[in-house]
Write a protein that holds these residues in place. Structure first.
Motif, PDB file in Angstrom:
ATOM      1  N   VAL A  78      12.427   3.145 -10.925  1.00 57.65           N
ATOM      2  CA  VAL A  78      12.320   1.768 -10.453  1.00 57.65           C
ATOM      3  C   VAL A  78      11.013   1.227 -11.006  1.00 57.65           C
ATOM      4  O   VAL A  78       9.943   1.785 -10.731  1.00 57.65           O
ATOM      5  CB  VAL A  78      12.345   1.704  -8.912  1.00 57.65           C
ATOM      6  N   THR A  86       3.963  -9.607  -4.426  1.00 56.97           N
ATOM      7  CA  THR A  86       3.713  -9.048  -3.094  1.00 56.97           C
ATOM      8  C   THR A  86       2.321  -9.396  -2.572  1.00 56.97           C
ATOM      9  O   THR A  86       2.122  -9.480  -1.365  1.00 56.97           O
ATOM     10  CB  THR A  86       3.877  -7.517  -3.120  1.00 56.97           C
ATOM     11  N   SER A 105      15.817   6.966  -0.149  1.00 57.98           N
ATOM     12  CA  SER A 105      14.774   6.182   0.516  1.00 57.98           C
ATOM     13  C   SER A 105      13.429   6.483  -0.131  1.00 57.98           C
ATOM     14  O   SER A 105      13.047   7.653  -0.281  1.00 57.98           O
ATOM     15  CB  SER A 105      14.716   6.518   2.009  1.00 57.98           C
ATOM     16  N   SER A 106      12.706   5.436  -0.522  1.00 55.86           N
ATOM     17  CA  SER A 106      11.396   5.645  -1.131  1.00 55.86           C
ATOM     18  C   SER A 106      10.382   6.160  -0.119  1.00 55.86           C
ATOM     19  O   SER A 106       9.323   6.669  -0.511  1.00 55.86           O
ATOM     20  CB  SER A 106      10.890   4.331  -1.741  1.00 55.86           C
ATOM     21  N   MET A 155      19.695  -1.158  -6.592  1.00 48.72           N
ATOM     22  CA  MET A 155      18.439  -1.142  -5.847  1.00 48.72           C
ATOM     23  C   MET A 155      18.533  -2.121  -4.706  1.00 48.72           C
ATOM     24  O   MET A 155      18.920  -3.283  -4.889  1.00 48.72           O
ATOM     25  CB  MET A 155      17.271  -1.508  -6.759  1.00 48.72           C
ATOM     26  N   SER A 164      16.653  -3.833  -1.054  1.00 45.75           N
ATOM     27  CA  SER A 164      15.409  -4.038  -0.325  1.00 45.75           C
ATOM     28  C   SER A 164      15.404  -3.153   0.914  1.00 45.75           C
ATOM     29  O   SER A 164      16.441  -2.659   1.358  1.00 45.75           O
ATOM     30  CB  SER A 164      15.257  -5.509   0.069  1.00 45.75           C
ATOM     31  N   SER A 165      14.228  -2.948   1.485  1.00 47.75           N
ATOM     32  CA  SER A 165      14.102  -2.088   2.651  1.00 47.75           C
ATOM     33  C   SER A 165      13.051  -2.663   3.580  1.00 47.75           C
ATOM     34  O   SER A 165      12.071  -3.284   3.137  1.00 47.75           O
ATOM     35  CB  SER A 165      13.710  -0.665   2.228  1.00 47.75           C
ATOM     36  N   SER A 223       8.527  -0.629  -0.057  1.00 54.48           N
ATOM     37  CA  SER A 223       9.594   0.358   0.104  1.00 54.48           C
ATOM     38  C   SER A 223      10.905  -0.187  -0.439  1.00 54.48           C
ATOM     39  O   SER A 223      11.102  -1.399  -0.546  1.00 54.48           O
ATOM     40  CB  SER A 223       9.756   0.748   1.573  1.00 54.48           C
ATOM     41  N   PHE A 224      11.808   0.713  -0.775  1.00 56.97           N
ATOM     42  CA  PHE A 224      13.104   0.304  -1.302  1.00 56.97           C
ATOM     43  C   PHE A 224      14.107   1.421  -1.052  1.00 56.97           C
ATOM     44  O   PHE A 224      13.754   2.555  -0.677  1.00 56.97           O
ATOM     45  CB  PHE A 224      13.016  -0.009  -2.805  1.00 56.97           C
ATOM     46  N   ARG A 225      15.372   1.096  -1.264  1.00 55.49           N
ATOM     47  CA  ARG A 225      16.450   2.079  -1.245  1.00 55.49           C
ATOM     48  C   ARG A 225      17.231   1.961  -2.546  1.00 55.49           C
ATOM     49  O   ARG A 225      17.313   0.881  -3.116  1.00 55.49           O
ATOM     50  CB  ARG A 225      17.403   1.854  -0.059  1.00 55.49           C
ATOM     51  N   VAL A 226      17.781   3.069  -2.983  1.00 57.88           N
ATOM     52  CA  VAL A 226      18.671   3.070  -4.136  1.00 57.88           C
ATOM     53  C   VAL A 226      19.992   3.678  -3.693  1.00 57.88           C
ATOM     54  O   VAL A 226      20.017   4.738  -3.053  1.00 57.88           O
ATOM     55  CB  VAL A 226      18.079   3.864  -5.317  1.00 57.88           C
ATOM     56  N   ASN A 247       8.592  -2.299 -12.181  1.00 53.46           N
ATOM     57  CA  ASN A 247       8.297  -3.726 -12.195  1.00 53.46           C
ATOM     58  C   ASN A 247       7.440  -4.015 -13.425  1.00 53.46           C
ATOM     59  O   ASN A 247       6.257  -3.649 -13.454  1.00 53.46           O
ATOM     60  CB  ASN A 247       7.539  -4.129 -10.922  1.00 53.46           C
TER      61      ASN A 247
END
Length: 407
Positions: free
Chosen positions: A146, A398, A207-208, A179, A181-182, A188-191, A148
């Motif tokens: 992941v 962010t 889960s990140s 991907m 959002s979390s 944090s994020f989820r895949v 950016n």
């Protein structure tokens, strides 16, 4: 002759206080910021000093208002190839917005921080481009990334364990990854990786925060699905927290609710049955699911919602002829273009190409976008169609989001 008395001494005046932009309160600052032309311009202003950044961070209402007036801009398109080459990037060039150009220049569009075991064939492919992040898969190294490109934040983790495909009665046909959002914390994020078996699906969620994969049960058998059918679903799309796959032959979609992590099956307009190459599912500005198809330089738009009896269904909303607008934007003729092809739909923006490959595989085509809200078509650039196109839209940074909410 009497002498005149001397004038009274001049009393010293207190120095006038100078009013600068730093003397303005947050309300006035935000009113000024609302007049900036784009998100990159706001970022540049906020980076001028801590007070400016704090004003933006302190007001969720301002952030919502700014996004409504100035949606996050398209910086360019990533092109992903079927081979082992690294994805390439083509920026949007707009001389009227130097801050937009500066944002593109500052991004790591070469993905230099993403590791490659072999410079000649790094093996990375784009699974999804969303929210300013790229979700990258590398099956030769069994890794997922992941990344950016603007913030250059990279997260690497292993692909799901082999047990995700266990129980599909044979080798897994293929997988899709997304991907999400979390709300587990900042950054944090989820895949979600979904395995497509011969008649069922299974999801694994990373889960990140926990750094672990959760393997979910297999879905129930798909309706009307013959055994041994290969590639029975087209590539999935993410819309407002749900994942959608269209059946290649039947008139239904498979849906995964990423909140409940449950699979379901919904109808598809009969007119679109077996025509997945002509349409795409996506989301409007309000997140409402929609389907957009393209044929004969005309867009047809369906929205999903409840009818008078409360039954959820797809309803044809509009049929939009674009032949004249396309020819005006490209300054071409019908002989120059094959037709329109829907690439993807993000936040009410339909990304299109003129798809000259109908006529000549080596011919360049025009990339365009159409806003469902304003009904306005704009061109992006002219380029050879040599890969899968992924629009890269700048996300709200962010550092400009306080603890009291997202933009």
């Amino acid at each position: 002759m009497a002498s005149s008395s001397p004038p009274p001494p001049v009393k010293p005046q207190a120095p006038r206080s100078r009013t600068t932009i730093f003397s303005l309160g947050d309300d006035l600052l935000l009113e000024i910021f609302l007049r900036l032309p784009s998100l990159p311009s706001l970022v540049r202003a906020a980076l001028a000093c801590r007070a400016f950044a704090a004003a933006v961070r302190s007001s969720p209402a301002f952030r919502r208002h700014f996004v409504a007036l100035r949606p996050p801009p398209l910086l360019g398109l990533f092109f992903d190839y079927d081979g082992t080459e690294m994805p390439s990037f083509r920026p949007v060039r707009r001389s009227s917005d130097p801050d937009l150009a500066a944002a593109s220049r500052s991004a790591d569009v070469f993905l230099s921080r993403v590791p490659g075991h072999d410079d000649a064939s790094p093996g990375w492919q784009i699974a999804e481009c969303r929210g300013g992040f790229l979700l990258l898969l590398n099956w030769s190294t069994d890794q997922i990334a992941v990344y950016n490109p603007l913030s250059r934040v990279l997260d690497l983790f292993p692909t799901p364990p082999d047990e995700i495909s266990n129980g599909c009665r044979g080798k897994c046909l293929y997988t899709d990854s997304f991907m999400l959002s979390s709300d587990e914390g900042p950054g944090s994020f989820r895949v979600v990786t979904v395995c497509h078996g011969k008649s069922r699906l299974r999801a694994a969620v990373f889960s990140s925060c926990t750094r672990e994969w959760q393997i979910l049960p297999w879905s129930k058998r798909a309706p009307g699905q013959p055994s041994g059918k290969k590639y029975w679903l087209r590539h999935g799309r993410q819309v407002d927290g749900k994942l959608y796959w269209s059946h290649t032959k039947q008139a239904y979609k498979v849906v995964l609710d990423t909140t409940t992590l449950q699979f379901s099956f919904i109808d598809l307009p009969e007119h679109l049955m077996g025509k997945g190459h002509l349409y795409m599912v996506g989301g409007a500005r309000d997140g409402k699911p929609c389907i957009v198809s393209a044929a004969d330089f005309t867009l047809s738009v369906w929205f999903r919602g409840a009818d008078a009896d409360g039954v959820e269904k797809w309803t044809l909303d509009s049929v939009i002829p674009l032949e004249e607008e396309v020819l005006q934007a490209t300054k071409g003729s019908l002989d120059d273009h094959g037709d329109l092809k829907v690439l993807t739909i993000l936040d009410g923006i339909v990304y299109l190409s003129t798809f000259e490959t109908f006529v000549d595989d080596s011919a360049p085509c025009w990339y365009l976008f159409y806003c469902l809200e304003t009904r306005k078509l704009e061109r992006i650039f002219h380029k050879k169609n040599d890969g899968h196109a992924h629009p890269y839209v700048m996300a709200w940074p962010t550092f400009l989001v306080g603890n009291n909410g997202s933009p």
